[in-house]
Motif scaffolding. Structure first.
Motif, PDB file in Angstrom:
ATOM      1  N   GLY A   1      12.790  -8.155  -5.275  1.00 55.42           N
ATOM      2  CA  GLY A   1      11.464  -8.584  -4.681  1.00 55.42           C
ATOM      3  C   GLY A   1      10.425  -7.949  -5.514  1.00 55.42           C
ATOM      4  O   GLY A   1      11.043  -6.869  -6.175  1.00 55.42           O
ATOM      5  N   THR A   2       9.477  -8.431  -5.876  1.00 56.55           N
ATOM      6  CA  THR A   2       8.619  -8.062  -6.847  1.00 56.55           C
ATOM      7  C   THR A   2       7.278  -7.579  -5.925  1.00 56.55           C
ATOM      8  O   THR A   2       6.721  -8.314  -4.968  1.00 56.55           O
ATOM      9  N   TYR A   3       6.968  -6.385  -5.755  1.00 67.40           N
ATOM     10  CA  TYR A   3       5.859  -5.751  -5.111  1.00 67.40           C
ATOM     11  C   TYR A   3       4.752  -5.556  -6.057  1.00 67.40           C
ATOM     12  O   TYR A   3       4.858  -5.113  -7.262  1.00 67.40           O
ATOM     13  N   LYS A   4       3.515  -5.927  -5.419  1.00 70.30           N
ATOM     14  CA  LYS A   4       2.295  -5.383  -6.373  1.00 70.30           C
ATOM     15  C   LYS A   4       1.438  -4.551  -5.561  1.00 70.30           C
ATOM     16  O   LYS A   4       1.267  -4.441  -4.318  1.00 70.30           O
ATOM     17  N   VAL A   5       1.211  -3.121  -6.227  1.00 71.11           N
ATOM     18  CA  VAL A   5       0.397  -2.158  -5.369  1.00 71.11           C
ATOM     19  C   VAL A   5      -1.063  -2.898  -5.319  1.00 71.11           C
ATOM     20  O   VAL A   5      -1.632  -2.841  -6.296  1.00 71.11           O
ATOM     21  N   ILE A   6      -1.521  -2.849  -4.046  1.00 71.97           N
ATOM     22  CA  ILE A   6      -3.069  -3.194  -3.745  1.00 71.97           C
ATOM     23  C   ILE A   6      -3.861  -2.011  -3.238  1.00 71.97           C
ATOM     24  O   ILE A   6      -4.946  -2.237  -2.976  1.00 71.97           O
ATOM     25  N   GLY A   7      -3.134  -0.896  -2.841  1.00 70.14           N
ATOM     26  CA  GLY A   7      -3.829   0.274  -2.386  1.00 70.14           C
ATOM     27  C   GLY A   7      -3.166   1.525  -2.429  1.00 70.14           C
ATOM     28  O   GLY A   7      -1.910   1.522  -2.377  1.00 70.14           O
ATOM     29  N   ILE A   8      -3.816   2.481  -2.265  1.00 71.53           N
ATOM     30  CA  ILE A   8      -3.117   3.750  -2.006  1.00 71.53           C
ATOM     31  C   ILE A   8      -3.889   4.465  -1.045  1.00 71.53           C
ATOM     32  O   ILE A   8      -5.112   4.754  -0.813  1.00 71.53           O
ATOM     33  N   LEU A   9      -3.257   5.082  -0.099  1.00 68.82           N
ATOM     34  CA  LEU A   9      -3.503   5.757   1.205  1.00 68.82           C
ATOM     35  C   LEU A   9      -4.328   7.000   1.026  1.00 68.82           C
ATOM     36  O   LEU A   9      -3.984   7.700  -0.240  1.00 68.82           O
TER      37      LEU A   9
ATOM     38  N   LYS B   1       0.575   8.733  -5.632  1.00 64.19           N
ATOM     39  CA  LYS B   1      -0.958   8.481  -5.941  1.00 64.19           C
ATOM     40  C   LYS B   1      -0.717   8.788  -7.774  1.00 64.19           C
ATOM     41  O   LYS B   1      -1.551   8.207  -8.552  1.00 64.19           O
ATOM     42  N   ASP B   2       0.116   9.724  -8.079  1.00 64.13           N
ATOM     43  CA  ASP B   2       0.221  10.053  -9.495  1.00 64.13           C
ATOM     44  C   ASP B   2       1.398   9.227 -10.148  1.00 64.13           C
ATOM     45  O   ASP B   2       1.587   9.356 -11.317  1.00 64.13           O
ATOM     46  N   ILE B   3       1.992   8.270  -9.544  1.00 60.57           N
ATOM     47  CA  ILE B   3       3.305   7.554  -9.948  1.00 60.57           C
ATOM     48  C   ILE B   3       2.782   5.879  -9.813  1.00 60.57           C
ATOM     49  O   ILE B   3       3.318   5.504 -11.049  1.00 60.57           O
ATOM     50  N   PHE B   4       2.067   5.647  -9.202  1.00 58.69           N
ATOM     51  CA  PHE B   4       1.673   4.119  -9.151  1.00 58.69           C
ATOM     52  C   PHE B   4       0.287   3.681  -9.355  1.00 58.69           C
ATOM     53  O   PHE B   4      -0.797   4.846  -9.043  1.00 58.69           O
ATOM     54  N   GLU B   5      -0.148   2.801  -9.719  1.00 60.59           N
ATOM     55  CA  GLU B   5      -1.582   2.355 -10.132  1.00 60.59           C
ATOM     56  C   GLU B   5      -1.913   1.153  -9.272  1.00 60.59           C
ATOM     57  O   GLU B   5      -0.922   0.299  -9.355  1.00 60.59           O
TER      58      GLU B   5
ATOM     59  N   GLN C   1      -0.332  -2.273 -10.390  1.00 65.96           N
ATOM     60  CA  GLN C   1       0.861  -2.282 -10.835  1.00 65.96           C
ATOM     61  C   GLN C   1       2.056  -2.988 -10.192  1.00 65.96           C
ATOM     62  O   GLN C   1       1.898  -3.087  -8.969  1.00 65.96           O
ATOM     63  N   THR C   2       2.599  -3.633 -10.862  1.00 65.85           N
ATOM     64  CA  THR C   2       3.862  -4.670 -10.109  1.00 65.85           C
ATOM     65  C   THR C   2       5.078  -3.966 -10.544  1.00 65.85           C
ATOM     66  O   THR C   2       5.325  -3.472 -11.733  1.00 65.85           O
ATOM     67  N   PHE C   3       6.261  -4.241  -9.662  1.00 65.63           N
ATOM     68  CA  PHE C   3       7.576  -3.628  -9.770  1.00 65.63           C
ATOM     69  C   PHE C   3       8.525  -4.354  -9.089  1.00 65.63           C
ATOM     70  O   PHE C   3       8.210  -4.886  -8.001  1.00 65.63           O
TER      71      PHE C   3
ATOM     72  N   VAL D   1       0.847  -1.057  -0.042  1.00 66.32           N
ATOM     73  CA  VAL D   1       0.174   0.034   0.145  1.00 66.32           C
ATOM     74  C   VAL D   1       1.044   1.119   0.002  1.00 66.32           C
ATOM     75  O   VAL D   1       1.673   1.283   0.942  1.00 66.32           O
ATOM     76  N   VAL D   2       0.863   2.135  -1.033  1.00 66.14           N
ATOM     77  CA  VAL D   2       1.604   3.200  -1.138  1.00 66.14           C
ATOM     78  C   VAL D   2       1.024   4.442  -0.609  1.00 66.14           C
ATOM     79  O   VAL D   2      -0.225   4.538  -0.320  1.00 66.14           O
TER      80      VAL D   2
END
Length: 51
Positions: free
Chosen positions: A38-46, A18-22, A25-27, A12-13
């Protein structure tokens, strides 16, 4: 129904990103000191002001 196993680390970013990740999205990030990636997956934005 079986479970799905993934090597992606859920993330969770913060609102500032908010304008950088969706969401979805994975990175991949490599930790040079450990020599591991490590591979991360964005599951939410605060929300703004959230901690």
């Amino acid at each position: 129904m079986g479970s799905i196993i993934s090597d992606e680390i859920p993330l969770v970013v913060g609102y500032a990103y908010k304008d950088i990740f969706e969401i979805g999205q994975t990175f991949t990030v490599t930790d040079e000191s450990l020599g591991m990636a490590g591979t991360y997956k964005v599951i939410g934005i605060l929300d703004k002001g959230s901690y």
